[in-house]
Design a protein around this motif. Structure first.
Motif, mmCIF file in Angstrom:
data_model
loop_
_atom_site.group_PDB
_atom_site.id
_atom_site.type_symbol
_atom_site.label_atom_id
_atom_site.label_comp_id
_atom_site.label_asym_id
_atom_site.label_seq_id
_atom_site.Cartn_x
_atom_site.Cartn_y
_atom_site.Cartn_z
ATOM 1 N N TRP A 278 9.629 7.836 -4.333
ATOM 2 C CA TRP A 278 10.218 6.635 -3.726
ATOM 3 C C TRP A 278 10.064 6.670 -2.203
ATOM 4 O O TRP A 278 9.623 5.699 -1.582
ATOM 5 N N ALA A 279 10.419 7.815 -1.589
ATOM 6 C CA ALA A 279 10.303 7.943 -0.143
ATOM 7 C C ALA A 279 8.839 7.868 0.305
ATOM 8 O O ALA A 279 8.516 7.250 1.332
ATOM 9 N N SER A 280 7.942 8.486 -0.458
ATOM 10 C CA SER A 280 6.524 8.462 -0.097
ATOM 11 C C SER A 280 5.937 7.061 -0.248
ATOM 12 O O SER A 280 5.084 6.637 0.549
ATOM 13 N N LEU A 281 6.394 6.326 -1.272
ATOM 14 C CA LEU A 281 5.914 4.962 -1.483
ATOM 15 C C LEU A 281 6.226 4.082 -0.287
ATOM 16 O O LEU A 281 5.348 3.373 0.231
ATOM 17 N N GLY A 318 5.208 11.047 -8.424
ATOM 18 C CA GLY A 318 6.220 10.002 -8.305
ATOM 19 C C GLY A 318 5.664 8.740 -7.666
ATOM 20 O O GLY A 318 5.924 7.619 -8.138
ATOM 21 N N LYS A 319 4.907 8.888 -6.595
ATOM 22 C CA LYS A 319 4.343 7.712 -5.913
ATOM 23 C C LYS A 319 3.413 6.938 -6.829
ATOM 24 O O LYS A 319 3.459 5.698 -6.871
ATOM 25 N N ARG A 320 2.576 7.639 -7.594
ATOM 26 C CA ARG A 320 1.644 6.940 -8.479
ATOM 27 C C ARG A 320 2.393 6.183 -9.587
ATOM 28 O O ARG A 320 1.996 5.071 -9.952
ATOM 29 N N ILE A 321 3.457 6.761 -10.110
ATOM 30 C CA ILE A 321 4.214 6.055 -11.161
ATOM 31 C C ILE A 321 4.902 4.830 -10.582
ATOM 32 O O ILE A 321 4.896 3.751 -11.182
ATOM 33 N N TRP A 322 5.510 4.968 -9.373
ATOM 34 C CA TRP A 322 6.152 3.810 -8.741
ATOM 35 C C TRP A 322 5.132 2.699 -8.476
ATOM 36 O O TRP A 322 5.409 1.514 -8.711
ATOM 37 N N ALA A 354 3.273 -12.591 -12.716
ATOM 38 C CA ALA A 354 4.725 -12.597 -12.904
ATOM 39 C C ALA A 354 5.468 -12.333 -11.595
ATOM 40 O O ALA A 354 6.566 -12.871 -11.366
ATOM 41 N N GLY A 355 4.932 -11.458 -10.750
ATOM 42 C CA GLY A 355 5.544 -11.214 -9.449
ATOM 43 C C GLY A 355 6.903 -10.541 -9.509
ATOM 44 O O GLY A 355 7.747 -10.765 -8.636
ATOM 45 N N LEU A 356 7.136 -9.714 -10.515
ATOM 46 C CA LEU A 356 8.447 -9.067 -10.688
ATOM 47 C C LEU A 356 8.437 -7.602 -10.276
ATOM 48 O O LEU A 356 9.382 -6.867 -10.572
ATOM 49 N N GLY A 357 7.382 -7.172 -9.589
ATOM 50 C CA GLY A 357 7.247 -5.753 -9.274
ATOM 51 C C GLY A 357 8.360 -5.212 -8.411
ATOM 52 O O GLY A 357 8.961 -4.175 -8.719
ATOM 53 N N ARG A 358 8.670 -5.888 -7.290
ATOM 54 C CA ARG A 358 9.703 -5.379 -6.382
ATOM 55 C C ARG A 358 11.078 -5.352 -7.054
ATOM 56 O O ARG A 358 11.840 -4.399 -6.901
ATOM 57 N N GLU A 359 11.383 -6.377 -7.827
ATOM 58 C CA GLU A 359 12.649 -6.418 -8.555
ATOM 59 C C GLU A 359 12.766 -5.254 -9.530
ATOM 60 O O GLU A 359 13.824 -4.621 -9.652
ATOM 61 N N LYS A 360 11.668 -4.966 -10.221
ATOM 62 C CA LYS A 360 11.675 -3.871 -11.194
ATOM 63 C C LYS A 360 11.832 -2.524 -10.494
ATOM 64 O O LYS A 360 12.548 -1.633 -10.992
ATOM 65 N N LEU A 361 11.195 -2.349 -9.337
ATOM 66 C CA LEU A 361 11.324 -1.088 -8.599
ATOM 67 C C LEU A 361 12.774 -0.754 -8.327
ATOM 68 O O LEU A 361 13.230 0.374 -8.566
ATOM 69 N N PHE A 362 13.523 -1.723 -7.819
ATOM 70 C CA PHE A 362 14.902 -1.452 -7.438
ATOM 71 C C PHE A 362 15.804 -1.266 -8.658
ATOM 72 O O PHE A 362 16.789 -0.524 -8.599
ATOM 73 N N PHE A 377 7.682 5.368 -18.183
ATOM 74 C CA PHE A 377 6.686 4.758 -17.296
ATOM 75 C C PHE A 377 5.418 5.590 -17.101
ATOM 76 O O PHE A 377 4.515 5.153 -16.391
ATOM 77 N N PHE A 378 5.349 6.790 -17.684
ATOM 78 C CA PHE A 378 4.102 7.548 -17.639
ATOM 79 C C PHE A 378 3.253 7.089 -18.814
ATOM 80 O O PHE A 378 3.408 7.553 -19.940
ATOM 81 N N THR A 379 2.367 6.160 -18.559
ATOM 82 C CA THR A 379 1.606 5.498 -19.616
ATOM 83 C C THR A 379 0.253 6.168 -19.830
ATOM 84 O O THR A 379 -0.210 6.963 -19.006
ATOM 85 N N GLU A 380 -0.383 5.795 -20.921
ATOM 86 C CA GLU A 380 -1.703 6.356 -21.214
ATOM 87 C C GLU A 380 -2.731 5.897 -20.185
ATOM 88 O O GLU A 380 -3.626 6.656 -19.818
ATOM 89 N N GLU A 381 -2.594 4.653 -19.705
ATOM 90 C CA GLU A 381 -3.515 4.165 -18.678
ATOM 91 C C GLU A 381 -3.377 4.982 -17.398
ATOM 92 O O GLU A 381 -4.385 5.342 -16.764
ATOM 93 N N LEU A 382 -2.142 5.297 -17.019
ATOM 94 C CA LEU A 382 -1.931 6.105 -15.819
ATOM 95 C C LEU A 382 -2.433 7.526 -16.027
ATOM 96 O O LEU A 382 -3.011 8.134 -15.122
#
Length: 558
Positions: A278-281, A318-322, A354-362, A377-382
């Motif tokens: 979170w801090a690195s993001l 953590g940064k990549r998952i966020w 959808a534009g819901l990324g920031r809302e989902k982060l918090f 949130f650790f998905t197969e694509e990631l």
């Protein structure tokens, strides 16, 4: 490189304003600039300026000093979960590094303030740590430094044998009460024919001492009954030892203080990946705005060194998952329609705006810890983007080998790393095992065995605090010949190994020697858990009570 107070304050205001514009809501932060030796000393003290006296902190200081001097691994800052938050900046930071680190700190403090797993931690721990240090020093003056340090050594071997969920659960230790009408034992005395001989044959002082011994025996039996009649096993071994162990008052006092410190550090262990990510993001996001034209590349280099070291670096992972969460919710890559889509090309170009990324982060920042964060949130694509794999040390070859490149295997191992603080689950089953006043511990076995040598050392420490024999039920693996060597044709990258047969064992220590007794099938069933890893598990994938998870080293540390 030194910096004057006015310039530092200007950087602080700039960093805080940028954090607020980005939606962060941190407490106020008090920044202090400290020198090379101080930053290493505070790092040894887990970020605090003062801790209880013990030799381990000297070793930790030497470790940080050597790594910063010879390995290029130094600490830019330290931040404490207090209110207001306290952050120590490295004196040699450049103005750019100060600015980036302050943004990073505000990310941490925002996480401390809003993540539920930190909601139960006290915010005055600097004062609490100082009080603990003073009280322990007073015990050292009375009992002797060596004796107190030896006791603290015992605590350190089981410092996280507590219940991580205890602060959020209102529970009591269920114990069956002793019978209220417990009959008083008759004091034995000699029969006399003449009343005047009674005080000579059965002296009153002797009878009184016998009554006192009888009362002590009744009290001890009641105490053992409470200890042995727990309705269900409990995880807080430290609490159990404080309540029922044969500890002197000063020992119980020290154990209670250090147990409080253990609980303070639990949320930081539970959210290491989330918090650092979170801090690195936000450092990366905000410094793209704050860094000047001549500073952009310098900050990119600084951040790349922090995020280096491989996929298991908590900052990088953590940064990549966020980032993946924000992208997925901005593009609508969630929900039933997304989950049912099996067209790889369609998934690759999926974007509903959808534009819901920031809302989902918090929302995620508030409610998750590392275990649930990675699980969801650790998905197969990631996983494919990170190109991760599982590896083990194989005893037969004396080397590390890749054991799997499968997503499920890697995720299972990753989750195991963050389950229960990365340590084995050891439960207290009771304190009157076999009706002999012995302690019984249960290892909730999930497919990974305990390190046998370290386990014996820890049982010795527990015995010293319990004062009576200690028993541990667990499962071990014994080697036997592999009858099917052909499996290596199926998994050619996996070396040939012996088959490991599972055996239930009761390990008992009575203060002089260890004994191993076989468990019956029902006892084995009692300690076996369902979340076990059947494949890619060897006896050398073992852990002790002391520690299990180890992060990859990184070049620099924020």
């Amino acid at each position: 490189m030194s910096i004057d107070v006015k310039a530092l304050e200007r950087l602080r205001r700039e960093a805080r304003q940028a954090a607020l514009r980005a939606g962060l809501d941190p407490w106020e932060v008090i920044f202090g600039v400290v020198g090379y030796d101080d930053i290493n000393a505070f790092s040894a003290y887990d970020g605090f300026p003062e801790r209880f006296p013990h030799w381990q902190f000297g070793m930790a200081y030497d470790y940080h000093r050597k790594h910063s001097a010879y390995a290029g691994w130094w600490t830019y800052e330290l931040v404490l979960n207090t209110r207001p938050a306290i952050a120590f900046l490295r004196e040699s930071n450049s103005p750019l590094e100060h600015k980036a680190v302050m943004v990073h700190v505000y990310g941490h403090v925002d996480f401390f303030k809003h993540n539920r797993w930190f909601s139960k931690t006290p915010k005055n721990m600097i004062q609490v740590m100082r009080n603990h240090a003073e009280r322990i020093e007073a015990h050292m003056d009375e009992q002797g430094r060596e004796r107190v340090e030896q006791f603290i050594d015992r605590y350190l071997s089981i410092q996280y044998n507590i219940d991580p969920l205890a602060p959020f659960i209102k529970r009591r230790w269920h114990a069956r009460p002793a019978p209220a009408d417990q009959a008083e034992e008759e004091v034995p005395h000699l029969h006399v024919k003449r009343d005047y001989m009674e005080r000579f044959v059965n002296p009153p002082r002797w009878l009184e001492s016998q009554r006192a011994k009888s009362a002590a025996r009744r009290e001890e039996r009641g105490r053992l009954r409470e200890e042995s009649e727990l309705e269900r096993p409990q995880q807080d071994l430290l609490w159990f030892l404080i309540q029922y162990g044969r500890l002197e008052n000063w020992q119980a006092d020290i154990l209670a203080m250090l147990r409080e410190e253990s609980y303070y550090f639990v949320p930081q262990i539970q959210t290491k990946v989330m918090n650092e990510g979170w801090a690195s993001l936000f450092q990366a996001k905000l410094m793209a705005e704050l860094a000047g034209p001549n500073e952009f590349l310098d900050h990119a280099e600084m951040l790349s060194l922090v995020l280096g070291g491989g996929g298991m670096n908590p900052y990088a992972l953590g940064k990549r998952i966020w980032e993946d969460i924000e992208e997925r919710w901005d593009k609508g890559r969630f929900g039933r329609e997304w989950e049912l889509c099996r067209d790889r090309e369609a998934r690759k170009h999926w974007d509903t705006h959808a534009g819901l990324g920031r809302e989902k982060l918090f929302a995620v920042r508030r409610n998750y810890n590392d275990l649930t964060f990675i699980s969801e949130f650790f998905t197969e694509e990631l996983f494919e983007k990170l190109n991760l794999f599982a590896y083990e040390y194989i005893l037969d070859t004396g080397a590390y080998h890749i054991t799997s490149r499968d997503f499920e295997d890697v995720k299972r191992k990753l989750l195991l790393k963050y389950t229960h603080l990365g340590r084995p689950v050891i439960q207290v089953a009771g304190g009157n095992y076999d009706n002999k006043g012995e302690l019984l511990l249960l290892h909730q076995w999930n497919g990974i065995g305990l390190d046998w040598g370290q386990t014996k050392d820890v049982l010795k420490h527990i015995y010293a605090m319990w004062g009576r024999p200690v028993n541990l039920k667990t499962i071990i693996r014994r080697k036997s010949k592999d009858p099917d060597q052909s499996r290596n044709r199926i998994h050619p990258e996996r070396p040939l190994t012996a088959v490991l047969e599972e055996q239930g064992v009761l390990l008992r220590y009575d203060g002089e020697r260890f004994r191993e007794l076989a468990l019956n099938p029902e006892e084995v069933k009692e300690i076996r858990t369902d979340d076990r890893s059947e494949e890619h598990t060897s006896e050398l994938q073992s852990h002790s009570f002391i520690s299990y998870a180890v992060f990859c080293l990184k070049k620099k540390n924020i």
